[in-house]
Design a protein around this motif. Structure first.
Motif, PDB file in Angstrom:
ATOM      1  N   HIS A  44     154.825  45.567  20.245  1.00 20.88           N
ATOM      2  CA  HIS A  44     156.004  46.292  20.703  1.00 20.88           C
ATOM      3  C   HIS A  44     155.972  47.674  20.054  1.00 20.88           C
ATOM      4  CE1 HIS A  44     157.511  42.286  21.848  1.00 20.88           C
ATOM      5  NE2 HIS A  44     157.157  41.904  20.627  1.00 20.88           N
ATOM      6  N   GLY A  45     155.848  48.713  20.852  1.00 26.00           N
ATOM      7  CA  GLY A  45     155.794  50.056  20.300  1.00 26.00           C
ATOM      8  C   GLY A  45     154.408  50.660  20.437  1.00 26.00           C
ATOM      9  N   ASP A  46     154.219  51.804  19.796  1.00 26.23           N
ATOM     10  CA  ASP A  46     152.989  52.585  19.914  1.00 26.23           C
ATOM     11  C   ASP A  46     152.022  52.218  18.797  1.00 26.23           C
ATOM     12  OD1 ASP A  46     151.005  54.412  20.304  1.00 26.23           O
ATOM     13  OD2 ASP A  46     152.246  56.190  19.998  1.00 26.23           O
ATOM     14  N   LEU A  47     150.982  51.468  19.146  1.00 25.80           N
ATOM     15  CA  LEU A  47     150.016  51.007  18.152  1.00 25.80           C
ATOM     16  C   LEU A  47     149.191  52.150  17.574  1.00 25.80           C
ATOM     17  CD1 LEU A  47     149.177  48.207  17.018  1.00 25.80           C
ATOM     18  CD2 LEU A  47     147.315  48.203  18.673  1.00 25.80           C
ATOM     19  N   THR A  48     149.135  53.274  18.267  1.00 21.27           N
ATOM     20  CA  THR A  48     148.331  54.405  17.795  1.00 21.27           C
ATOM     21  C   THR A  48     149.096  55.319  16.845  1.00 21.27           C
ATOM     22  OG1 THR A  48     148.948  55.853  19.656  1.00 21.27           O
ATOM     23  CG2 THR A  48     147.064  54.377  19.968  1.00 21.27           C
ATOM     24  N   GLU A  49     150.371  55.065  16.642  1.00 19.65           N
ATOM     25  CA  GLU A  49     151.174  55.898  15.746  1.00 19.65           C
ATOM     26  C   GLU A  49     150.627  55.774  14.323  1.00 19.65           C
ATOM     27  OE1 GLU A  49     153.933  57.229  13.037  1.00 19.65           O
ATOM     28  OE2 GLU A  49     153.824  55.065  13.310  1.00 19.65           O
ATOM     29  N   PRO A  50     150.305  56.894  13.653  1.00 17.90           N
ATOM     30  CA  PRO A  50     149.556  56.843  12.392  1.00 17.90           C
ATOM     31  C   PRO A  50     150.177  55.991  11.288  1.00 17.90           C
ATOM     32  CG  PRO A  50     149.560  59.075  13.251  1.00 17.90           C
ATOM     33  CD  PRO A  50     150.500  58.286  14.114  1.00 17.90           C
ATOM     34  N   SER A  51     151.487  56.056  11.104  1.00 19.43           N
ATOM     35  CA  SER A  51     152.097  55.324   9.992  1.00 19.43           C
ATOM     36  C   SER A  51     152.204  53.833  10.267  1.00 19.43           C
ATOM     37  CB  SER A  51     153.493  55.878   9.691  1.00 19.43           C
ATOM     38  OG  SER A  51     154.418  55.483  10.695  1.00 19.43           O
ATOM     39  N   GLY A  52     152.250  53.450  11.542  1.00 20.20           N
ATOM     40  CA  GLY A  52     152.418  52.050  11.906  1.00 20.20           C
ATOM     41  C   GLY A  52     153.840  51.551  11.803  1.00 20.20           C
ATOM     42  N   MET A  53     154.739  52.380  11.318  1.00 13.17           N
ATOM     43  CA  MET A  53     156.111  51.932  11.096  1.00 13.17           C
ATOM     44  C   MET A  53     156.911  51.798  12.391  1.00 13.17           C
ATOM     45  SD  MET A  53     156.307  51.368   7.869  1.00 13.17           S
ATOM     46  CE  MET A  53     154.587  50.901   7.944  1.00 13.17           C
ATOM     47  N   GLY A  54     156.395  52.383  13.471  1.00 13.92           N
ATOM     48  CA  GLY A  54     157.104  52.297  14.738  1.00 13.92           C
ATOM     49  C   GLY A  54     156.711  51.100  15.582  1.00 13.92           C
ATOM     50  N   VAL A  55     155.928  50.189  15.005  1.00 15.84           N
ATOM     51  CA  VAL A  55     155.421  49.036  15.742  1.00 15.84           C
ATOM     52  C   VAL A  55     156.041  47.755  15.199  1.00 15.84           C
ATOM     53  CG1 VAL A  55     153.350  47.753  16.404  1.00 15.84           C
ATOM     54  CG2 VAL A  55     153.224  50.221  16.080  1.00 15.84           C
ATOM     55  N   THR A  56     156.344  46.825  16.082  1.00 13.95           N
ATOM     56  CA  THR A  56     156.664  45.462  15.677  1.00 13.95           C
ATOM     57  C   THR A  56     155.739  44.520  16.444  1.00 13.95           C
ATOM     58  OG1 THR A  56     158.398  45.216  17.358  1.00 13.95           O
ATOM     59  CG2 THR A  56     159.072  46.004  15.174  1.00 13.95           C
ATOM     60  N   PHE A  57     155.598  43.309  15.937  1.00 15.01           N
ATOM     61  CA  PHE A  57     154.708  42.322  16.548  1.00 15.01           C
ATOM     62  C   PHE A  57     155.445  41.003  16.730  1.00 15.01           C
ATOM     63  CE2 PHE A  57     151.851  45.134  14.181  1.00 15.01           C
ATOM     64  CZ  PHE A  57     150.842  45.380  15.095  1.00 15.01           C
ATOM     65  N   THR A  58     154.991  40.246  17.714  1.00 12.14           N
ATOM     66  CA  THR A  58     155.404  38.854  17.857  1.00 12.14           C
ATOM     67  C   THR A  58     154.168  37.983  17.732  1.00 12.14           C
ATOM     68  OG1 THR A  58     157.226  39.437  19.346  1.00 12.14           O
ATOM     69  CG2 THR A  58     156.526  37.140  19.316  1.00 12.14           C
ATOM     70  N   LEU A  59     154.106  37.208  16.663  1.00  8.78           N
ATOM     71  CA  LEU A  59     153.024  36.245  16.472  1.00  8.78           C
ATOM     72  C   LEU A  59     153.416  34.929  17.127  1.00  8.78           C
ATOM     73  CD1 LEU A  59     152.219  36.934  12.713  1.00  8.78           C
ATOM     74  CD2 LEU A  59     150.776  37.522  14.664  1.00  8.78           C
ATOM     75  N   ARG A  60     152.409  34.199  17.654  1.00  6.60           N
ATOM     76  CA  ARG A  60     152.700  32.973  18.403  1.00  6.60           C
ATOM     77  C   ARG A  60     151.774  31.825  17.990  1.00  6.60           C
ATOM     78  NH1 ARG A  60     152.096  34.838  24.382  1.00  6.60           N
ATOM     79  NH2 ARG A  60     150.188  35.681  23.481  1.00  6.60           N
ATOM     80  N   PRO A  61     151.774  31.457  16.725  1.00  2.45           N
ATOM     81  CA  PRO A  61     150.893  30.361  16.297  1.00  2.45           C
ATOM     82  C   PRO A  61     151.384  29.001  16.788  1.00  2.45           C
ATOM     83  CG  PRO A  61     152.314  31.024  14.488  1.00  2.45           C
ATOM     84  CD  PRO A  61     152.555  32.009  15.600  1.00  2.45           C
ATOM     85  N   PHE A  62     150.428  28.092  16.962  1.00  3.29           N
ATOM     86  CA  PHE A  62     150.790  26.713  17.260  1.00  3.29           C
ATOM     87  C   PHE A  62     151.454  26.093  16.031  1.00  3.29           C
ATOM     88  CE2 PHE A  62     147.501  27.364  20.495  1.00  3.29           C
ATOM     89  CZ  PHE A  62     148.144  26.829  21.611  1.00  3.29           C
TER      90      PHE A  62
END
Length: 217
Positions: A44-62
């Motif tokens: 979710h967000g811009d993965l190329t943004e240098p700081s990485g602070m503008g990105v969130t993730f959803t992990l989906r482990p079993f």
């Protein structure tokens, strides 16, 4: 933290565009043992943004996985962007033991984050919420730290062929042998034409493991 039953959840299917990163995720258990597993978090967000602070993730482990158990306990993970096809292949089929992992990661002092020493980029995340049923989970994560380690190799068809073959190796119990063999036949020319030695070795290893798993069924 939320724990929902199936009637309350919308884990699958998802509607609209979903950007998934093929990554390696490191996590740690209560005894301090680090686990490394391939996973496709939703970005979710811009993965190329240098700081990485503008990105969130959803992990989906079993729910049955070590990753789920570790993340539920520690609330910490490191998501890695890597072009190491052999490492992805080995992680996918359980060919990395604890000794191997210990030589691949380094702890961020005073934390439960263990990033890979060699990768393109990593994102240290905290788990903010967990939703799960009896099979699958969704863990919503915010980035706390991020680092560029080295340049990305670039696009290579053989690396992608290894990735697709690694996914096949994890699904031999779900896909027919004929369908798997057809897909390997389609991917083989990409290895023959564009692979380096690491990709050749990874593809050979995965084909052997796929054959063994199909023979055991």
């Amino acid at each position: 933290m939320r724990f929902l039953d199936r009637s309350q959840m919308r884990l699958f299917p998802r509607k609209g565009e979903v950007l998934i990163l093929e990554s390696l995720v490191s996590s740690i258990d209560a005894s301090g043992r680090v686990n490394l597993a391939p996973m496709g978090p939703i970005v979710h967000g811009d993965l190329t943004e240098p700081s990485g602070m503008g990105v969130t993730f959803t992990l989906r482990p079993f729910v049955s996985s070590r990753t789920f158990s570790n993340l539920k306990q520690s609330k910490c993970a490191v998501i890695h962007v890597t072009d190491d096809a052999m490492l992805i292949a080995r992680a996918a089929v359980g060919q990395i033991d604890d000794v191997d992992v210990a030589g691949l990661v380094r702890q961020i002092e005073g934390t439960d984050w263990w990033p890979l020493i060699d990768c393109h980029r990593w994102f240290a995340v905290e788990i903010e919420s967990i939703e799960h049923d009896e099979v699958r989970s969704e863990m919503h994560c915010r980035v706390v730290r991020s680092k560029m380690v080295r340049p990305f190799f670039g696009f290579n068809r053989a690396k992608h062929a290894v990735l697709e073959t690694a996914i096949l190796a994890t699904r031999t119990h779900l896909i027919s042998a004929d369908a798997i063999h057809d897909e390997i036949k389609r991917l083989t020319p990409l290895i023959d034409k564009t692979a380096g030695s690491a990709e050749h070795d990874a593809f050979k290893m995965l084909r052997r493991i796929i054959d063994e798993r199909l023979a055991d069924q």
